[in-house]
Design an enzyme around this catalytic site. Structure first.
Site, PDB file in Angstrom:
ATOM      1  N   HIS A 100     -30.795  -2.705   5.894  1.00 28.28           N
ATOM      2  CA  HIS A 100     -29.451  -2.516   5.353  1.00 28.28           C
ATOM      3  C   HIS A 100     -28.649  -1.696   6.360  1.00 28.28           C
ATOM      4  O   HIS A 100     -28.922  -0.512   6.564  1.00 28.28           O
ATOM      5  CB  HIS A 100     -29.532  -1.794   4.009  1.00 28.28           C
ATOM      6  N   ASP A 137     -25.043  -0.323   7.171  1.00 28.10           N
ATOM      7  CA  ASP A 137     -23.675  -0.104   6.715  1.00 28.10           C
ATOM      8  C   ASP A 137     -22.704  -0.437   7.840  1.00 28.10           C
ATOM      9  O   ASP A 137     -22.842   0.054   8.964  1.00 28.10           O
ATOM     10  CB  ASP A 137     -23.493   1.347   6.282  1.00 28.10           C
ATOM     11  N   ASP A 154     -26.308  -2.174  -2.249  1.00 29.19           N
ATOM     12  CA  ASP A 154     -25.852  -0.784  -2.205  1.00 29.19           C
ATOM     13  C   ASP A 154     -24.419  -0.573  -2.653  1.00 29.19           C
ATOM     14  O   ASP A 154     -23.896   0.523  -2.535  1.00 29.19           O
ATOM     15  CB  ASP A 154     -26.024  -0.255  -0.768  1.00 29.19           C
ATOM     16  N   HIS A 210     -18.448  -1.389   1.553  1.00 29.77           N
ATOM     17  CA  HIS A 210     -18.658  -0.458   0.449  1.00 29.77           C
ATOM     18  C   HIS A 210     -18.773   1.019   0.840  1.00 29.77           C
ATOM     19  O   HIS A 210     -19.025   1.853  -0.041  1.00 29.77           O
ATOM     20  CB  HIS A 210     -19.883  -0.879  -0.382  1.00 29.77           C
TER      21      HIS A 210
END
Length: 1002
Positions: A262, A264, A374, A578
């Site tokens: 993951h 970001d 997330d 996000h």
């Protein structure tokens, strides 16, 4: 037995420490050169050709946000010849901060990427080298500052999050630079013992399997000579073969393990650094795939694939090859892993359009799942959009973060606004970055809520956020846990294989209806107000730009700016990631976001003005262009014409110490404190404000959340507040009243008006905000008794409780809404609309004279200090309004109007007929554009807005060759209730149904 267990476990722990030191042997130093890139990162070719200066182990390097290139040279010594040799390079890594500070990418001299260097991945395989062979490698390293203090996610205010305040002092030291022999058998023993030790730790004391494992470990340690670990590792492993080959129990939970990282797209680093993180991680994954044919890796976010293609074509080439093999699996179908609370409906549709289209066009892949592990809660609009994008499944893990209520399922069918149901899975391991540890797989099996009905869960494994993704150790654990007594069965496989099996075995999965509200991170609806305002403004400018550009193309033959609109959409979609739109990134990220929004606004304004000028023609008549739904929700007034005379003028007259404002539709009183003491819908004469209360009351609360500054507002903030009732001045201005207040170090200037021809009271607000750890609210106490509020979300609205009967109700003390919140009772209601606010709270209050009233408050500004210690400081401008006597249709209309003001253009004065019109209650046009394929067809997206079954007729304002329903990727889609008729289509829609029509030009 307890004493035996303690001794065996202690012995195992000590031995594992010795094994860690014995995995590499015969180290020899390497020659190290260094070049510090000035300023921002440089192209790879420039870094390889740089003038390297001598460097040594132990010397400091790495100012915040710097880039240092290292040249490594060594001659393979005789004792290494023919053996597996690794370069071991420790640039100052902290294994407890994987993904959050130092990283590197290794290159060969020709610029070919080799693999990443990360805190848990500090080696590079050189080769089975010949004696005397010269090794030369280059490393591009990033000295990203560590912004996590203490342990876990301990955020503290820091100047390091912005290069303007971070300073230039070096932060790191080189710890190791050597060639060493990799002892394969020692490493294998290390993996055996770690897996068995973790397995035993998770089994019950009374479980015979636990003692079988511990006794085998004890025997293996007896066979290991710690003075000759490499020479005795094989015989120690032989003692473990039996317990490692015992098959899993028939009832064992089944785990589909999927390699993952993951990453970001921005957070504690800027977007430019994410581009490099993706390249490093993918290089690692490709190198590991060369080593291990079992690895399957899932990667989301089309944007991250696009970055590789643009910035790291060598890595992109390897990614494409592995995608074609089916081992590197694009997932998610979205441009980025976006927030889903705040992006508008059309923006979420475009997230799926651009994501799916990229994967189809570039990789030939039709993604089937939406992958958002997330994001901070999930809109009830999402299931329908997933289905309309030709996707089938949804995955998240974030709801396990709930702080009040445990979500009751891990596999279920999620029902959205319109009734669409999507098979959904929450990994019960409660992580999207597993190490495949015994504790994690055991927790997954124990925690799985649907056991007895279902047997499968998914486990994403790998270090995220620049930690490098999966490792060979994780794969080694997965192999050993594939079929092992006492453990769930772990199979490394593709995510679609999991979803197919999980859905097939659970046909009667339970249904969850409505939004997936995250009982945490509620402050993200408000933090970084300029980022949120930029998003809202960009979405509406895009609506206008597409509408008027499409109309100009069809009406005048003007060129359609497809390339520019495509590029701008991708900028806006990236900024909906996000940790950007929610306001939870470092200051550098938000400063760049605001600049990007300003550039977007300039370019879109030019597109709009160019198209409107073409449509208006030559002349000196004022023409009004209207891009919002018309006087009632069922009519799309998407055209233009000469400006008409005002029906009424605004009256501003004194009233004692205050002022009365009236426009014939609404009448309001502003008292000497600058507060609204009366708001009356003149059509009914009913007072909207509760007896003895006021409207537009600013309230200041302390805002000191326990854990996550930018993310959270905690419920206790509501117990302490200051009413800002003292005004420095209250004076009449043209068409309204100007109010100035000062508090702390801040100033608020508001102009209250009642716009001509509109039944609402507007409050234009400018705040020079200088507070820290405060939240500013604006409240309206409305004379309505209701047990629920209605808030606009994407393509519709949701109801939420205004009471706290249950813990689920009480947890929703801060809610997200788009352009409006409505509260009503039979026969009467009121709405509060806004142009840039998302956070709200709605509560019940005692009413003077009996009963209850409903207070609606907007969360205007926050002042968190981490991860951006100067978040929101500065001047902000925003507008909100109260609409008395409003029904849902009125709230929809006024919500659009406050975000899409009329545009006045000088021109011929002729009427510009709408390109598309809709006749029928409740059906709203969300987007009008030309088709993505360049055909010139007109694409229209509509939705039923009132939550009722509805019929409507869509008519084209041009010669129509044909009409068909399409999906979000603009492919033909069988859609019930769409019937072609002459000049358009007849629609029969279910509540909140979204329909996209392709209108072929004749």
């Amino acid at each position: 037995m307890h004493d035996d267990r303690r001794l065996i476990e202690g012995r195992l722990r000590r031995t594992l420490q010795r094994l860690e030191d014995a995995v590499w042997s015969a180290p020899v130093p390497v020659d190290l050169g260094r070049w510090d890139a000035p300023g921002e990162p440089v192209p790879v070719a420039e870094g390889l050709a740089a003038p390297y200066a001598p460097a040594r182990v132990g010397e400091p390097w790495g100012p915040p946000w710097g880039t240092t290139w290292w040249r490594v040279r060594a001659e393979v010594p005789e004792q290494h010849a023919g053996r597996p040799v690794d370069l071991r390079l420790d640039l100052g890594f902290d294994p407890l901060r994987t993904g959050f500070h130092v990283e590197g990418l290794v290159y060969r001299a020709d610029g070919t990427p080799v693999k990443g260097l990360n805190p848990r991945n500090q080696w590079v395989r050189v080769s089975d080298a010949a004696a005397g062979e010269v090794v030369e490698l280059f490393v591009e390293s990033a000295s990203n500052p560590l912004l996590l203090g203490g342990g876990g996610f301990d955020f503290r205010p820091s100047p390091l999050g912005d290069p303007e305040t971070a300073g230039r002092e070096p932060m790191y030291r080189v710890v190791r630079a050597e060639l060493a022999v990799f002892e394969q058998e020692v490493w294998e023993l290390q993996q055996d013992l770690e897996v068995l030790g973790q397995l035993a730790a998770e089994l019950e004391e009374s479980d015979a399997r636990r003692w079988q494992v511990l006794r085998a470990v004890d025997r293996a340690l007896d066979r290991l000579d710690t003075s000759d670990i490499a020479g005795t590792a094989a015989r120690a492993r032989a003692e473990l073969e039996g317990v490692l080959s015992d098959p899993a129990r028939a009832s064992a939970h089944r785990i589909s393990a999927v390699g993952h990282a993951h990453i970001d797209s921005a957070w504690l680093w800027p977007v430019r650094e994410t581009v490099r993180k993706v390249a490093r991680t993918c290089s690692n994954v490709l190198a590991l795939m060369d080593e291990d044919p079992d690895l399957v890796y899932a990667m989301s976010s089309a944007q991250q694939f696009a970055w590789l293609k643009e910035h790291r074509p060598e890595v992109w080439k390897g990614v494409v090859e592995r995608v074609r093999e089916g081992r590197l699996v694009p997932v998610g179908g979205m441009w980025v892993e976006s927030d889903t609370n705040m992006p508008g409906g059309e923006a979420l549709a475009r997230q799926l359009n651009h994501g799916k289209r990229f994967f189809l066009d570039e990789l030939g892949i039709e993604t089937r799942e939406v992958w958002l592990p997330d994001s901070f809660g999930y809109t009830a609009a999402l299931p329908q959009l997933i289905a309309l994008s030709a996707s089938q499944w949804f995955l998240t893990q974030k709801i396990s973060w709930n702080t009040t209520n445990r979500f009751p399922h891990h596999s279920f069918r999620w029902e959205g606004l319109d009734g669409t149901r999507i098979f959904t899975h929450f990994p019960p391991a409660d992580t999207y970055g597993s190490e495949v540890s015994g504790a994690e797989v055991a927790h997954a099996a124990r925690n799985f809520s649907d056991k007895g009905d279902a047997t499968r869960s998914l486990l994403p494994f790998g270090w995220g956020d620049g930690g490098g993704g999966p490792t060979r150790e994780m794969l080694a654990r997965a192999k050993r846990l594939r079929d092992l007594d006492g453990s769930p069965r772990v199979e490394v496989e593709r995510p679609d294989a999991f979803f197919e099996q999980a859905e097939a075995e659970y046909p009667d999965a339970p249904v969850w209806v409505g939004e997936l509200y995250l009982e945490m991170h509620r402050g993200t609806y408000t933090s970084q107000a300029k980022t949120k305002q930029g998003n809202r403004r960009s979405e509406h400018l895009l609506r206008e730009a597409e509408l008027w550009a499409s109309t100009a193309t069809v009406r005048t033959g003007a060129a359609y700016p497809a390339e520019a609109l495509d590029r701008i959409w991708k900028v806006v979609l990236l900024l909906q990631f996000h940790d950007i739109l929610p306001g939870s990134s470092i200051g550098w990220v938000h400063r760049e976001a605001v600049a990007d929004y300003e550039a977007v606004a300039r370019e879109l304004t030019t597109i709009i003005e160019t198209a409107q000028a073409a449509l208006a023609g030559e002349g000196d008549t004022e023409m009004v262009f209207n891009a919002s739904p018309g006087a009632r929700a069922g009519v799309a007034a998407l055209g233009a014409g000469p400006r008409s005379a005002d029906d009424a003028e605004v009256e501003v007259s004194p009233d004692g110490d205050g002022w009365v404002l009236s426009n014939g539709l609404v009448r309001t009183v502003v008292d000497a404190r600058g507060l609204l003491t009366s708001v009356v819908d003149t059509a009914t004469g009913r007072e909207a404000l509760a007896p003895g209360s006021v409207g537009n009351l600013l309230q200041l609360h302390p805002d000191t959340p326990v854990d996550f500054d930018a993310w959270d507002v905690d419920a206790y903030y509501r117990r302490t507040w200051t009413d800002l009732t003292e005004a420095e001045s209250v004076t009449p201005v043209d068409g309204g009243v100007r109010v100035v207040r000062r508090f702390g170090d801040s100033t608020v200037t508001q102009v209250v008006t009642v716009p001509v021809g509109e039944a609402r009271v507007d409050v234009d607000t400018e705040v020079d905000w200088r507070e820290r750890e405060k939240i500013l609210k604006a409240g309206f106490d409305l004379d309505v008794t209701t047990d629920r509020s209605t808030a606009e979300v994407q393509f519709g609205h949701v109801h939420r409780p205004t009471h706290t009967n249950t813990s689920w109700d009480a947890a929703k003390f801060e809610i997200c809404a788009h352009r409006w919140v409505h509260v009503g009772e039979p026969g009467y209601g009121a709405a509060v609309v806004n142009d840039s606010t998302y956070g709200h709270d709605v509560s019940r209050r005692d009413r003077d004279g009996g009963g209850t009233t409903t207070q609606v408050r907007l969360s205007l500004l926050r002042a968190p200090q981490s991860p951006d210690p100067v978040a929101d400081l500065g001047v902000h401008r925003m507008r909100y309004a109260v609409v008395p006597g409003a029904g849902i249709a009125d709230a929809i209309r006024e919500g659009y109007r406050v975000n899409l003001p009329l545009r006045v253009v000088w021109g011929s004065g002729g009427v510009v007929e709408p390109l598309v019109s809709v006749d029928g209650g409740g059906v709203v046009v969300e987007a009008v554009k030309l088709a993505d394929d360049g055909s010139g067809d007109v694409v229209v997206r509509l939705y039923e807005s009132l939550g009722a079954r509805s019929a409507a007729t869509v008519r084209a304002g041009f010669e129509l060759g044909g009409v068909e329903a399409v999906d979000l990727i603009e492919r033909p889609l069988e859609t019930a209730g769409v019937e072609p008729v002459e000049g358009g289509a007849r629609l029969t829609l279910r509540p909140f149904q979204v329909v996209t029509l392709r209108l072929t030009r004749g």
